[in-house]
Design a protein around this motif. Structure first.
Motif, PDB file in Angstrom:
ATOM      1  N   GLY A 376      42.835  42.094  46.714  1.00 45.12           N
ATOM      2  CA  GLY A 376      43.870  42.980  46.194  1.00 45.12           C
ATOM      3  C   GLY A 376      43.900  42.891  44.666  1.00 45.12           C
ATOM      4  O   GLY A 376      44.255  43.854  43.979  1.00 45.12           O
ATOM      5  N   GLY A 377      43.494  41.749  44.135  1.00 46.96           N
ATOM      6  CA  GLY A 377      43.533  41.528  42.685  1.00 46.96           C
ATOM      7  C   GLY A 377      42.671  42.519  41.908  1.00 46.96           C
ATOM      8  O   GLY A 377      43.014  42.914  40.794  1.00 46.96           O
ATOM      9  N   VAL A 379      42.180  45.545  42.696  1.00 46.60           N
ATOM     10  CA  VAL A 379      42.895  46.832  42.679  1.00 46.60           C
ATOM     11  C   VAL A 379      43.892  46.820  41.520  1.00 46.60           C
ATOM     12  O   VAL A 379      44.030  47.806  40.786  1.00 46.60           O
ATOM     13  CB  VAL A 379      43.653  47.072  44.015  1.00 46.60           C
ATOM     14  CG1 VAL A 379      44.171  48.501  44.084  1.00 46.60           C
ATOM     15  CG2 VAL A 379      42.793  46.747  45.226  1.00 46.60           C
ATOM     16  N   VAL A 380      44.561  45.687  41.346  1.00 48.95           N
ATOM     17  CA  VAL A 380      45.521  45.551  40.248  1.00 48.95           C
ATOM     18  C   VAL A 380      44.796  45.663  38.907  1.00 48.95           C
ATOM     19  O   VAL A 380      45.245  46.342  37.988  1.00 48.95           O
ATOM     20  CB  VAL A 380      46.261  44.184  40.339  1.00 48.95           C
ATOM     21  CG1 VAL A 380      47.188  43.984  39.154  1.00 48.95           C
ATOM     22  CG2 VAL A 380      47.018  44.081  41.657  1.00 48.95           C
ATOM     23  N   ALA A 381      43.628  45.026  38.814  1.00 54.86           N
ATOM     24  CA  ALA A 381      42.906  44.992  37.538  1.00 54.86           C
ATOM     25  C   ALA A 381      42.286  46.336  37.169  1.00 54.86           C
ATOM     26  O   ALA A 381      42.404  46.786  36.029  1.00 54.86           O
ATOM     27  CB  ALA A 381      41.821  43.919  37.594  1.00 54.86           C
ATOM     28  N   GLY A 383      42.164  49.398  39.327  1.00 50.17           N
ATOM     29  CA  GLY A 383      42.572  50.607  40.042  1.00 50.17           C
ATOM     30  C   GLY A 383      41.410  51.184  40.833  1.00 50.17           C
ATOM     31  O   GLY A 383      40.519  50.451  41.268  1.00 50.17           O
ATOM     32  N   ARG A 438      47.497  32.171  41.790  1.00 50.45           N
ATOM     33  CA  ARG A 438      47.048  33.568  41.796  1.00 50.45           C
ATOM     34  C   ARG A 438      46.095  33.863  40.623  1.00 50.45           C
ATOM     35  O   ARG A 438      45.490  34.922  40.574  1.00 50.45           O
ATOM     36  CB  ARG A 438      48.244  34.541  41.673  1.00 50.45           C
ATOM     37  CG  ARG A 438      49.172  34.624  42.862  1.00 50.45           C
ATOM     38  CD  ARG A 438      48.575  35.324  44.082  1.00 50.45           C
ATOM     39  NE  ARG A 438      48.350  36.762  43.947  1.00 50.45           N
ATOM     40  CZ  ARG A 438      47.769  37.515  44.886  1.00 50.45           C
ATOM     41  NH1 ARG A 438      47.369  36.954  46.014  1.00 50.45           N
ATOM     42  NH2 ARG A 438      47.590  38.807  44.699  1.00 50.45           N
ATOM     43  N   HIS A 441      42.503  36.149  40.312  1.00 47.38           N
ATOM     44  CA  HIS A 441      42.302  36.314  41.750  1.00 47.38           C
ATOM     45  C   HIS A 441      40.969  36.915  42.177  1.00 47.38           C
ATOM     46  O   HIS A 441      40.276  36.337  43.019  1.00 47.38           O
ATOM     47  CB  HIS A 441      43.466  37.132  42.319  1.00 47.38           C
ATOM     48  CG  HIS A 441      43.855  36.637  43.655  1.00 47.38           C
ATOM     49  ND1 HIS A 441      44.026  37.464  44.725  1.00 47.38           N
ATOM     50  CD2 HIS A 441      44.042  35.378  44.087  1.00 47.38           C
ATOM     51  CE1 HIS A 441      44.316  36.730  45.772  1.00 47.38           C
ATOM     52  NE2 HIS A 441      44.358  35.463  45.407  1.00 47.38           N
ATOM     53  N   GLY A 466      39.392  48.474  45.319  1.00 45.38           N
ATOM     54  CA  GLY A 466      40.125  49.549  44.653  1.00 45.38           C
ATOM     55  C   GLY A 466      39.484  50.918  44.783  1.00 45.38           C
ATOM     56  O   GLY A 466      40.155  51.941  44.652  1.00 45.38           O
TER      57      GLY A 466
END
Ligand code: BES
Ligand code: MN
Ligand code: ZN
Length: 495
Positions: A376-377, A379-381, A383, A438, A441, A466
């Motif tokens: 998921g990390g 996706v945060v970084a 997109g 975290r 990640h 992502g």
């Protein structure tokens, strides 16, 4: 959108497509295709901006029933890759007008650029865009699926190289679309054995492909500890699906390319269960493997490299039962590395570890690329714009970057470092599968995987969590799976 798209066919298409650059008049070549001046008149209308992604429709008195002026964006900054998005825009316009045959004549506009434009690459990008926008998953149409009736489309282009590019682009899109259809297939249907059968079916389609499935006792014999443990709680048994492409002749000294795909048919998180909305969409946790399958399709159908390509699909369901593996378990991998399980939701790296060990031990790889919806990390970084890429080998990294440039599937390098490996230390084993912090990640995943690749073998890790799906229609994609990686990997062995 279309039930099929073919290239070539007779002249006398219903519609003609020409190009216009932003803020520019129509070029001389295009004007030759405009017997009554109606296209010229339309190109002067205020809405004919030439903006990339715009289409202006013209209904001439003579010749074609309809002419579409495709906006190509700024002339100086033009990049053939923008035609992929252009293909998407065009596909939507053609489908809504129910056009079944179209002639593409962008050579006038492209020829007016001072730098030489590679017509084949231009055709390929447009073909990819048309093919990608054409995807509808007929197997699972719902009341919310757009567009009920689908027609055939035949496309022709006057320029020979452009036409060859169109064919190649459509074939690459077909591979990506296979990946998307598999991604879309619900997890009660797309079980581990379903994925194995899909690969066997693919192998029967091409005599250069063969498929073997390793499961049950053979997993134990081969010490594929990650697959065995992650898949333990599921009624669908875990397996390693090995697809091999063997060329008719191998170029001298060309070593096999090996792709390792995370193929988790469903990720519930296991005993470290996913909470809130976290579980929805996890049928797509097989998308790394789906991308590899799509790439193998394109490799066998159009790319046909003169080297062996091996695909290792690490296939399991991360489920929950009294037989599930658990946090606190310690696993010993094929290469002797011991892993303390701290979180059963960090399952992807466990099955990939088996694939990397297998690749190093058995496949004599020239290089290894693994691809996974890992964190998921990422996706945060990044997109959905870039996939994360880790690769410390300069040669392989340049090749991956080249494939990324050609396919438009963007990757961004993230680092490896000993300090990240140190995060993964365990009091009871060599490493943990998930650090208690975290911090960094997505990089933790890469640091973990690095323990399973033998020194000296070029390796890239690509995290597509992502980019494997989009949540709304955009460019050449409709909401849903993108097949990200299928075209990238196919191009990687083409170059
Ligand atoms: N399959 C997920 C990653 C993922 C997240 C894919 C969102 C697609 C969209 C992966 O197995 C996972 O659960 N990762 C955890 C790891 C954590 C528990 C160490 C994450 O990223 O939160
Ligand atoms: Mn998980
Ligand atoms: Zn997962």
């Amino acid at each position: 959108m279309f039930s099929s798209i073919t290239v070539g066919g007779r002249s006398g298409a219903q519609a003609l497509v020409v190009g216009q650059f932003k803020g520019q008049k129509l070029d001389k070549g295009t004007l030759k295709l405009d017997p009554d001046g109606s296209v010229l008149a339309a190109s002067r209308r205020t809405e004919a901006t030439g903006e990339a992604g715009s289409v202006v429709e013209v209904f001439p008195g003579e010749g074609f029933e309809r002419v579409l002026i495709l906006g190509l964006g700024g002339k100086d900054s033009f990049d053939v890759g923008s035609l992929r998005r252009g293909g998407g825009v065009l596909g939507r316009a053609l489908a809504s007008a129910k056009i079944t045959s179209v002639e593409i004549a962008l050579d006038g506009a492209l020829g007016s650029i001072k730098r030489a434009v590679d017509e084949e690459r231009a055709g390929q990008a447009l073909g990819e865009g048309l093919g990608l926008i054409g995807w509808v998953c007929d197997e699972f149409r719902g009341s919310g699926t757009n567009g009920k009736k689908r027609g055939k489309l035949s496309v022709r282009a006057s320029d020979r190289d452009f036409s060859a590019g169109l064919k190649r682009g459509l074939a690459l899109a077909e591979g990506a679309n296979l990946a998307r259809t598999l991604s879309q297939t619900p997890p009660n249907i797309a079980t581990t054995m379903y994925m194995a059968k899909a690969c066997q079916k693919l192998a029967r389609q091409f005599d250069t492909l063969s498929c073997t499935v390793i499961k049950g006792e053979r997993l134990v014999k081969e010490r594929l500890e990650g697959l065995i443990n992650v898949g333990k709680a599921s009624e669908s048994p875990p397996c390693l699906i090995r697809l091999e492409y063997t060329p008719r002749s191998v170029a001298k000294g060309a070593k096999p390319a090996v792709f390792v795909g995370k193929t988790i048919t469903y990720d519930s998180g296991g005993l470290s269960i996913k909470v809130g909305g976290g579980m929805r969409g996890m049928k797509r946790d097989k998308d790394g493997g789906c991308a590899v399958i799509g790439a193998m399709h394109s490799i066998a159908s159009v790319v046909k490299p003169r080297r062996k390509v091996v695909a290792l699909l690490m296939c399991a369901e991360n489920a929950i039962s009294d037989e599930a593996y658990r946090p606190d378990d310690v696993l010993t991998f094929r290469n002797g590395v011991t892993v303390e399980v701290t979180n059963t939701d960090a399952e992807g790296r466990l099955v990939l570890a088996d694939g990397l060990c297998w690749a190093c031990d058995k496949e004599k790889p020239g290089f290894i690329v693994d691809i996974a919806t890992l964190t998921g990390g990422v996706v945060v970084a990044l997109g959905s714009t870039y996939a994360g890429m880790w690769c410390d080998d300069d040669g392989l990294r340049a090749q991956v970057q080249g494939a990324s440039d050609r396919s438009g599937e963007r990757v961004r390098r993230l680092p490896h470092h000993q300090e990240y490996r140190d995060l993964m230390k365990s009091p009871v084993a060599d490493i943990v599968n998930s650090a208690p912090v975290r911090a960094a990640h997505p990089i933790q995943g890469a640091a973990f995987l690095s323990h399973f690749v033998k020194e000296g073998i070029p390796w890239a890790h690509i995290d597509i969590a992502g980019t494997h799906a989009v949540d709304k229609d955009s460019g050449e994609y409709i909401a849903g799976p993108t097949g990200f990686g299928a075209r990238l990997l196919a191009e990687l062995v083409a170059g």
